[in-house]
Every structure is written in structure tokens, then in C-alpha cells.
Write an enzyme that holds these catalytic residues in place. Structure first.
Site, PDB file in Angstrom:
ATOM      1  CB  ALA A  14      -0.923  -0.001   1.216  1.00 48.49           C
ATOM      2  CB  CYS A  15      -0.069   4.737  -0.720  1.00 51.04           C
ATOM      3  SG  CYS A  15       0.617   6.385  -0.815  1.00 51.04           S
ATOM      4  N   PRO A  16       2.843   4.303   0.973  1.00 43.42           N
ATOM      5  CG  PRO A  16       4.698   5.383   1.986  1.00 43.42           C
ATOM      6  CD  PRO A  16       3.431   4.595   2.303  1.00 43.42           C
TER       7      PRO A  16
END
Length: 185
Positions: A14-16
Site C-alpha cells: 500500500a501507499c507509499p
């Protein structure tokens, strides 16, 4: 069909993290070489487009295979060091205190629509990262704007883009909504 010189597996991250891994991998490529990033994070498309633009790399496109997004970036030799304008940050705890004190805040949430709809801070303006450059005119350039996303990376990219368009008072909320414990709507 694009033939990559290197493939990066960022599935399940998932981000980042897709950006973090892309940045690290891109350093090892020669100018002109193509990197394929395989990701499952829906926000990775806007993230990689904005990151490529801010660093001088070329975003070549995305192909979808089932749940996997295959992003293609070409390394540019001229501008790979520049990360853009440095955006001031506020901790999530300090930001939460401002929100809970009912301060009159302009909050820009740059997450994807499905993330925003799952829960957001009351009164936040929603403009996904991929639309910020075109839609930031909906905000006032002289206002203090708190920019938030899931982790703090997309909001940083959005704020950099806005700074290039003349916004002077931007603050990145770090880490972002993933750790938000306040009220959401």
C-alpha cells in the site's frame, strides 16, 4: 506492447511503498531504460504518474491483468535528482488537535474516491491526486491548505504540484488517514 528492462514486484503493498520501491529501483537503471512496476494498490496509478512528472521520468502507461496493474516508467537522465519544492509538514497529532478545536481549516483530501468514501474528515475537499493539477483552481491560492492522503506521500506530491501553480501556504499532514483516530464521515 512495452518491453521493460526491469520488473519490480510491488503487489500487495500500500501507499507509499510502491513509490518507495520504485524510487530505489529507478536509481539502478540507465537513462532511457524502462521499469515495469506490478502493483495491486488502486492508488498506485495516480501516485506513479505524479511521481514521474515531479522527477522527470516518463510515465508510459498502465496495463491491467486481473487485479494487477502493470505500470511502465522510462528513466530520464536529466532530472532524476529533483524532487520538487519542499513542503512543510504537520504531525497527525497536531493536525487532529486543530480539527477537534473546530478551527476554520481548509483540508484537501487527495485519496482515490473509494478511499475517501470509506471515511474522511468532515468538511474536507476531495480532489484525487490524479486530478489535482487540473482542479486545484477550485481552491484559493492565498489560503492555508492542509493536504492529506493515506500515508503522506500522495499529499506531498499534490502539494508540490500546487506549489508550482502558485499556492504558497501548503502543509502536508503526515502520516495521514491510515492512522487517523478522529471523527470521520
Amino acid at each position: 506492447m512495452i518491453t521493460p528492462n526491469h520488473v519490480l514486484d510491488a503487489k500487495g503493498l500500500a501507499c507509499p511503498m510502491p513509490i518507495v520501491k520504485t524510487k530505489k529501483t529507478m536509481k539502478d537503471l540507465e537513462p532511457g531504460q524502462v521499469l515495469e512496476i506490478q502493483a495491486t494498490d488502486k492508488g498506485s496509478t495516480a501516485d506513479l504518474q505524479a511521481w514521474a512528472k515531479s522527477t522527470g521520468h516518463e510515465y508510459l502507461g498502465t496495463e491491467t491483468e486481473g487485479d494487477t496493474l502493470r505500470h511502465f516508467l522510462r528513466k530520464d537522465g536529466a532530472n532524476t535528482v529533483s524532487e520538487g519544492t519542499v513542503i512543510p509538514e504537520i504531525t497527525l497529532e497536531s493536525f487532529k488537535e486543530k480539527v477537534e478545536a473546530n478551527e476554520n481549516l481548509t483540508i484537501l483530501d487527495v485519496r482515490e474516491l473509494d478511499e475517501y468514501e470509506e471515511g474522511h474528515i468532515r468538511g474536507a475537499v476531495h480532489i484525487p491526486l490524479g486530478e489535482v493539477e487540473q482542479r486545484c483552481g477550485e481552491l484559493k491560492k492565498d489560503e492555508l491548505i492542509y493536504v492529506i492522503c493515506h500515508s503522506g506521500r500522495r499529499s506531498e506530491l499534490a502539494a508540490q504540484s500546487m506549489a508550482k501553480q502558485g499556492f504558497k501556504q501548503l502543509i502536508n499532514v503526515v502520516p495521514g488517514m491510515r492512522d487517523w483516530t478522529g471523527e470521520i464521515v
